[in-house]
Design an enzyme around this catalytic site. Structure first.
Site, PDB file in Angstrom:
ATOM      1  N   GLU A   1       0.811  -1.216   0.000  1.00  0.00           N
ATOM      2  CA  GLU A   1       0.000   0.000   0.000  1.00  0.00           C
ATOM      3  C   GLU A   1       0.849   1.273   0.000  1.00  0.00           C
ATOM      4  O   GLU A   1       0.453   2.294  -0.557  1.00  0.00           O
ATOM      5  CB  GLU A   1      -0.942   0.013   1.206  1.00  0.00           C
ATOM      6  CG  GLU A   1      -2.025  -1.046   1.148  1.00  0.00           C
ATOM      7  CD  GLU A   1      -1.524  -2.431   1.533  1.00  0.00           C
ATOM      8  OE1 GLU A   1      -0.377  -2.553   2.030  1.00  0.00           O
ATOM      9  OE2 GLU A   1      -2.269  -3.400   1.330  1.00  0.00           O
TER      10      GLU A   1
ATOM     11  N   HIS B   1      -9.775  -5.270   9.059  1.00  0.00           N
ATOM     12  CA  HIS B   1     -10.385  -4.986   7.753  1.00  0.00           C
ATOM     13  C   HIS B   1     -11.534  -3.990   7.881  1.00  0.00           C
ATOM     14  O   HIS B   1     -11.945  -3.391   6.901  1.00  0.00           O
ATOM     15  CB  HIS B   1     -10.928  -6.263   7.099  1.00  0.00           C
ATOM     16  CG  HIS B   1      -9.853  -7.163   6.570  1.00  0.00           C
ATOM     17  ND1 HIS B   1      -9.064  -7.928   7.394  1.00  0.00           N
ATOM     18  CD2 HIS B   1      -9.437  -7.417   5.308  1.00  0.00           C
ATOM     19  CE1 HIS B   1      -8.206  -8.619   6.646  1.00  0.00           C
ATOM     20  NE2 HIS B   1      -8.404  -8.328   5.387  1.00  0.00           N
TER      21      HIS B   1
END
Lengths: 320, 320
Positions: free
Chosen positions: A54, A123
């Site tokens: 990321e 998440h």
């Protein structure tokens, strides 16, 4: 009007904007795998799978945005943004100002969050307030398919970095989306339901919660107004204050944990700007100061319920 | 873009190195004597900066970091505007908002300077993607240190640049120091260039105190990048002869190591080599010294005469 899911609304917005502007490109973890129709139309150079990394996805987007491209990055789940913080917060958010205005960063970072898939808090973490607190960034978190589409199109056209949060719990919901070109401006809230007795201010999946609560309250003769912020930053304070000036009561409702959150900012702003018209103290409903668990009943219990919103509303009306 | 200074002749390179040295030492003295904000100098690393920048063309872009003075001055930055920036004055390259730590000068192709160690690595891939996708001719040179090579983003950037065939010259100035920690405490390898092979890109280590060797290696690396479109990792083995942040008494530095590197001072080496080989006369050397002294004195005067920025602009250039 066409009935489509939020997932399809996002796909339509991406395709329309990529068609409109050759500088728009889509990068991320599986974007080419999951959107073969975009690869077919725009080619593999503009729709790129990336490593599961990321920080470099975000950094690449920031560097590209400053030098002529308009990247959209899909970082999958919001907690993964913690790996992307340096590029988004330190570079995209700060280097325009620190460089004396030499650069702009037209990019959109998409991330999913919220209860709905039982995936636990690595998440599912509604961390929109982190980014709203960071100078130089914009943050949107819509609730309807039309707004998802129209806000994504506006975010792609905006010359600033925009965090675009997708509530997992809404993803498969269908709704009407206007045919053809339809933009929703950043920084403008929507009145999802009008009412005179109190203002319920919310965004993302708790907007439908507030709407259901308003329907129940109406059965008892209480008319709640429901405001869907849609954009968290820039914030449409005018619409909120206008509503509160009419109702005199406000409850801010969001899934994110309550402490130091968007609700705190809104309650403070209402108190600062509309203290004289308040008939009761501003209230905030949000998740507990705890990570969201994976177990479905625990995950669902984290989210403010219709019952809790009704109770909060009634408690304010009892103050009269 | 402003015309770049010629670094084509060895004497030009000597003059550029002398300018960098005099500029940095003057700022160090000012920090110690007058309390202007201290700088992170790269004294001793001038050959690495000048050698690499001399191998670039005006189309090429540079990303750098908190030790950027050498890269900027070699590229032709005005020392007066740089000093004004360091002092937080209005006429600095970034309107005084950057200070010394993140000076970008887009007009010189020095873009997106980041002071977050490794930040420049995260942005370089995106800048190179713009160059490629928008059909621009220049490559991207990204300067970082051995400290940044210990950051995860170094590996993410090198990997993505390799996989996407991005035209980036990664320049690791291995100056043996990572803020206040010696490199031997943080990595087992002596050299950074060994990582290149792991990612499938070309790499080399060059004597970073020999400007002619650095230039030759950089020219070769740039040619390979232009021919192949693939990135290259060039390591300049050098030494930071002053502390992390001025003022710094360097009490923690091994005196023998420092003395050994001082004996290999890149400027003294080039000057004596040119004088011995007839590439420079004593008179020419004296004339260079005089020009540099005058330029640095004029730069200081310019910076001190520049007004402070107006606090009314505190929130300007945050959003585009």
């Amino acid at each position: 009007m066409e009935q489509i899911s939020i997932e399809r609304a996002i796909g339509q917005a991406l395709a329309e904007e990529m068609r409109r502007d050759a500088r728009v490109l889509l990068l991320g973890e599986g974007v080419a795998t999951k959107r073969p129709e975009l690869v077919a139309e725009f080619g593999p150079a503009r729709v790129r799978n990336t490593p599961l990394a990321e920080a470099i996805i975000a950094g690449t987007a920031v560097g590209a945005a400053a030098t002529g491209l308009r990247p959209v990055i899909d970082l999958l789940f919001a907690p993964f943004l913690s790996y992307a913080m340096d590029a988004l917060v330190n570079s995209a958010g700060k280097l325009r100002h620190l460089s004396g205005g030499q650069f702009e960063f037209p990019l959109v970072a998409i991330a999913m969050t919220g209860a709905g898939w039982g995936v636990g808090s690595q998440h599912n973490h509604n961390l929109e307030a982190w980014f709203a607190h960071a100078p130089g960034l914009k943050v949107v978190m819509p609730s309807t398919p039309a707004d998802f589409k129209g806000l994504l199109k506006s975010a792609i056209r905006d010359d600033n970095p925009v965090l675009y949060f997708v509530d997992i719990g809404l993803l498969q919901q269908a709704g009407e989306v206007p045919a053809g070109e339809s933009l929703v401006p950043l920084g403008r809230a929507a009145i999802a339901r009008s009412g005179r007795d109190l203002s319920l201010v919310s965004y993302a999946k708790t907007v439908p919660v507030c709407l259901e609560a308003a329907a129940r309250l109406a059965a008892d003769g209480i008319e709640a107004e429901v405001i869907d912020l849609r954009s968290i930053k820039p914030l449409d304070l005018g619409t909120v204050l206008d509503s509160v000036r009419r109702t005199g009561r406000v409850v801010v409702v969001h899934e994110a944990n309550r402490s130091f959150g968007v609700g705190a900012e809104l309650a403070a702003l209402v108190a600062e700007h509309a203290f004289d018209v308040l008939k009761a103290r501003p209230l905030r409903l949000g998740g507990p100061d705890a990570p969201a668990a994976a177990s479905i009943p625990l995950e669902q219990a984290y989210v403010p319920s219709v019952g809790a919103v009704c109770e909060a509303a009634r408690s304010l009306l009892r103050c009269d | 873009m402003s015309p770049l200074p010629s670094l084509a002749r060895p004497a030009d390179r000597l003059e550029a190195m002398l300018l960098i040295r005099a500029y940095e030492l003057r700022l160090a003295a000012l920090a110690a004597e007058t309390g202007i904000p201290g700088t992170c100098s790269a004294v001793g690393q001038e050959a690495a900066a000048v050698g690499v920048v001399s191998a670039l063309t005006g189309d090429d872009l540079i990303l750098t970091n908190h030790r950027s003075a050498g890269h900027l001055l070699a590229r032709g930055a005005d020392p007066g505007r740089m000093m004004a920036e360091v002092m937080g004055r209005r006429d600095g390259y970034c309107k005084g908002r950057s200070g010394s730590l993140h000076i970008s000068a887009r007009e010189l192709g020095v873009v997106l300077t980041s002071t977050i160690v490794g930040g420049e690595l995260s942005l370089a891939t995106g800048v190179a993607l713009s160059q490629t996708m928008l059909g621009r001719p220049g490559i991207v040179a990204c300067f970082f240190g051995d400290g940044a090579a210990c950051e995860g983003i170094f590996h993410e950037a090198l990997n993505l640049a390799a996989v996407w065939k991005l035209p980036i010259l990664f320049v690791c100035e291995n100056n043996q120091w990572q803020a206040f920690v010696h490199r031997r405490e943080t990595m087992l390898a002596e050299h950074i260039s060994g990582f290149a092979a792991a990612y499938g890109v070309g790499g080399a280590t060059v004597d970073g105190n020999d400007v002619e060797a650095v230039r030759a290696a950089a020219l070769e690396a740039v040619e390979s990048i232009r021919a192949s479109g693939r990135p290259f990792l060039l390591e300049t083995a050098t030494y930071r002869m002053r502390g992390h942040l001025e003022p710094d008494d360097q009490h923690y530095v091994d005196a023998g190591e420092l003395a050994a590197w001082r004996a290999r001072d890149p400027i003294a080496q080039l000057r004596s080599r040119l004088l011995a080989a007839g590439g420079l006369t004593d008179g020419e050397a004296d004339a260079i010294d005089a020009r540099i002294a005058a330029r640095v004195a004029a730069a200081e005067d310019f910076a001190l005469a520049s007004p402070w920025p107006d606090p009314a602009g505190l929130a300007d250039d945050v959003y585009a």
